[in-house]
Design an enzyme around this catalytic site. Structure first.
Site, PDB file in Angstrom:
ATOM      1  N   GLN A 104       8.542  17.845  -4.371  1.00 45.51           N
ATOM      2  CA  GLN A 104       9.042  17.685  -3.004  1.00 45.51           C
ATOM      3  C   GLN A 104       9.493  16.240  -2.802  1.00 45.51           C
ATOM      4  O   GLN A 104      10.077  15.910  -1.768  1.00 45.51           O
ATOM      5  CB  GLN A 104       7.958  18.018  -1.987  1.00 45.51           C
ATOM      6  N   ASN A 105       9.148  15.397  -3.758  1.00 47.55           N
ATOM      7  CA  ASN A 105       9.422  13.970  -3.618  1.00 47.55           C
ATOM      8  C   ASN A 105      10.897  13.684  -3.884  1.00 47.55           C
ATOM      9  O   ASN A 105      11.567  14.416  -4.607  1.00 47.55           O
ATOM     10  CB  ASN A 105       8.549  13.155  -4.576  1.00 47.55           C
ATOM     11  N   HIS A 122      13.660  18.727  -2.436  1.00 41.65           N
ATOM     12  CA  HIS A 122      14.066  18.018  -1.213  1.00 41.65           C
ATOM     13  C   HIS A 122      15.101  16.937  -1.483  1.00 41.65           C
ATOM     14  O   HIS A 122      15.314  16.063  -0.640  1.00 41.65           O
ATOM     15  CB  HIS A 122      12.826  17.420  -0.510  1.00 41.65           C
ATOM     16  N   SER A 192       0.123  18.007   0.981  1.00 39.09           N
ATOM     17  CA  SER A 192      -0.656  18.583   2.090  1.00 39.09           C
ATOM     18  C   SER A 192      -0.319  20.052   2.266  1.00 39.09           C
ATOM     19  O   SER A 192      -0.921  20.744   3.083  1.00 39.09           O
ATOM     20  CB  SER A 192      -0.339  17.823   3.387  1.00 39.09           C
TER      21      SER A 192
HETATM   22  P1  OAD Z   1       2.024  14.477   2.826  1.00 42.77           P
HETATM   23  O1  OAD Z   1       2.003  13.053   3.242  1.00 42.77           O
HETATM   24  O2  OAD Z   1       2.126  15.569   3.872  1.00 42.77           O
HETATM   25  O3  OAD Z   1       0.687  14.793   1.977  1.00 42.77           O
HETATM   26  C1  OAD Z   1       0.282  13.909   0.950  1.00 42.77           C
HETATM   27  C2  OAD Z   1      -0.944  14.539   0.322  1.00 42.77           C
HETATM   28  O4  OAD Z   1      -1.326  13.746  -0.802  1.00 42.77           O
HETATM   29  C3  OAD Z   1      -2.146  14.604   1.250  1.00 42.77           C
HETATM   30  O5  OAD Z   1      -2.747  15.886   1.129  1.00 42.77           O
HETATM   31  C4  OAD Z   1      -3.078  13.494   0.726  1.00 42.77           C
HETATM   32  O6  OAD Z   1      -4.449  13.865   0.896  1.00 42.77           O
HETATM   33  C5  OAD Z   1      -2.715  13.474  -0.735  1.00 42.77           C
HETATM   34  N1  OAD Z   1      -2.883  12.200  -1.430  1.00 42.77           N
HETATM   35  C6  OAD Z   1      -2.705  10.950  -0.936  1.00 42.77           C
HETATM   36  N2  OAD Z   1      -2.884  10.034  -1.913  1.00 42.77           N
HETATM   37  C7  OAD Z   1      -3.143  10.743  -3.063  1.00 42.77           C
HETATM   38  C8  OAD Z   1      -3.412  10.386  -4.408  1.00 42.77           C
HETATM   39  N3  OAD Z   1      -3.445   9.098  -4.811  1.00 42.77           N
HETATM   40  N4  OAD Z   1      -3.643  11.371  -5.314  1.00 42.77           N
HETATM   41  C9  OAD Z   1      -3.631  12.678  -4.925  1.00 42.77           C
HETATM   42  N5  OAD Z   1      -3.391  13.085  -3.661  1.00 42.77           N
HETATM   43  C10 OAD Z   1      -3.152  12.122  -2.747  1.00 42.77           C
HETATM   44  O7  OAD Z   1       3.205  14.626   1.760  1.00 42.77           O
HETATM   45  P2  OAD Z   1       3.820  15.974   1.195  1.00 42.77           P
HETATM   46  O8  OAD Z   1       2.789  17.062   1.099  1.00 42.77           O
HETATM   47  O9  OAD Z   1       4.557  15.623  -0.024  1.00 42.77           O
HETATM   48  O10 OAD Z   1       9.671  16.786   3.517  1.00 42.77           O
HETATM   49  O11 OAD Z   1       4.876  16.369   2.338  1.00 42.77           O
HETATM   50  C11 OAD Z   1       5.719  17.485   2.087  1.00 42.77           C
HETATM   51  C12 OAD Z   1       7.020  17.231   2.782  1.00 42.77           C
HETATM   52  O12 OAD Z   1       6.805  16.861   4.168  1.00 42.77           O
HETATM   53  C13 OAD Z   1       7.808  16.055   2.213  1.00 42.77           C
HETATM   54  O13 OAD Z   1       8.533  16.417   1.079  1.00 42.77           O
HETATM   55  C14 OAD Z   1       8.725  15.720   3.380  1.00 42.77           C
HETATM   56  C15 OAD Z   1       7.681  15.749   4.486  1.00 42.77           C
HETATM   57  O14 OAD Z   1       8.236  15.935   5.734  1.00 42.77           O
HETATM   58  C16 OAD Z   1      10.883  16.495   4.116  1.00 42.77           C
HETATM   59  O15 OAD Z   1      11.118  15.385   4.530  1.00 42.77           O
HETATM   60  C17 OAD Z   1      11.831  17.654   4.192  1.00 42.77           C
END
Ligand code: OAD
Length: 255
Positions: A104-105, A122, A192
């Site tokens: 997603q990154n 994305h 997340s």
């Molecule tokens: P989030 O910021 O929603 O979630 C990041 C996740 O990584 C959380 O569950 C944290 O607990 C976890 N986390 C943080 N640091 C970590 C580490 N060092 N090792 C392992 N886990 C860790 O980001 P995404 O889930 O990627 O979409 O968000 C999904 C989408 O929402 C993104 O691609 C973006 C955003 O809006 C768009 O912009 C379309």
């Protein structure tokens, strides 16, 4: 089961898998210094509102603001380096040739770590595209006009990323869905799991009979279930440990 026992069981499943699929989120790049989205206080969405910056309406309303926000994020990404988690997934692609990596990154760090085939659901912040004709632009001249304009038609350039309310790249999404349906082990790393359709991929895999391994610093809010296993910790630590446990006789440097 203790943490070590869960790790050992996950390592055995990973080693024995015929097909592996991986979904990564912003958490895998956190240790490279790139802000996540929803981490309280440090996450991007803790300081800005998505609807003000990451939607077609926001760009139409204030293209300069949106362009400058992405230029700020792009500069962070360009300074960043892949971390041990990215390198571990590049190594997994060599140890498990059927592995499909979906992200997603938008930071391109998987490719810089050596992952050969990355499905970018994305888009990629290092690319832009014509806001009128969709032509992807890899190089552009930054000048007094912000955003810069498409050299072919003069329309403003926009980041080549998926905004809220926009469709995902069809081929990448189809390949990701197929990989989730076919795999027998699915790794969900640093996400997340809140944004569809990517969020459904791990549960599609579980419904098709795969073992799902969730690697995240948090457990709260993450789904649990019979074939869902949680390895709690930083991706940059857990992934190398998991691969070392799965392939103890394969020295890291050589594989
Ligand atoms: P989030 O910021 O929603 O979630 C990041 C996740 O990584 C959380 O569950 C944290 O607990 C976890 N986390 C943080 N640091 C970590 C580490 N060092 N090792 C392992 N886990 C860790 O980001 P995404 O889930 O990627 O979409 O968000 C999904 C989408 O929402 C993104 O691609 C973006 C955003 O809006 C768009 O912009 C379309």
């Amino acid at each position: 089961m203790t943490g070590d026992a869960v790790l050992a069981a996950c390592a055995d499943r990973l080693r024995g898998a015929r097909h592996v699929a991986v979904l990564t989120g912003a958490g895998i790049s956190a240790e490279s210094g790139i802000p996540t989205f929803r981490d309280a206080l440090t996450g991007l969405w803790a300081r800005y509102r998505p609807e003000d910056l990451a939607t077609p309406e926001a760009f139409a309303r204030d293209p300069r603001l949106v362009w400058e926000w992405y230029a700020w994020r792009r500069a962070i990404v360009q300074q960043a380096k892949p971390n041990a988690g990215h390198h571990a997934l590049a190594r997994l692609g060599r140890l498990a040739p059927t592995c499909v990596l979906v992200t997603q990154n938008v930071d391109g760090l998987h490719q810089r770590a050596g992952s050969a085939r990355v499905l970018e659901l994305h888009g990629n912040i290092l690319r832009t595209r014509c806001s009128r004709e969709g032509r992807v632009v890899e190089r552009w001249a930054d000048g007094p006009e912000v955003p810069p304009r498409c050299a072919a038609c003069g329309a403003p350039l926009r980041p080549d990323v998926v905004w809220f309310g926009e469709p995902l790249p069809v081929e990448a999404l189809r390949a990701a869905w197929d990989a989730a349906s076919l795999c027998d082990v699915f790794l969900s790393v640093g996400t997340s799991n809140l944004v569809e359709p990517a969020a459904s991929l791990p549960w599609r895999a579980a419904a098709a009979g795969a073992e799902v391994i969730v690697i995240n610093t948090a457990v709260a809010g993450q789904r649990t279930g019979p074939r869902i296993h949680h390895l709690v910790g930083c991706a940059g630590e857990v992934l190398p440990t998991l691969l070392a446990a799965a392939w103890p006789n394969r020295p890291t440097a050589a594989s």
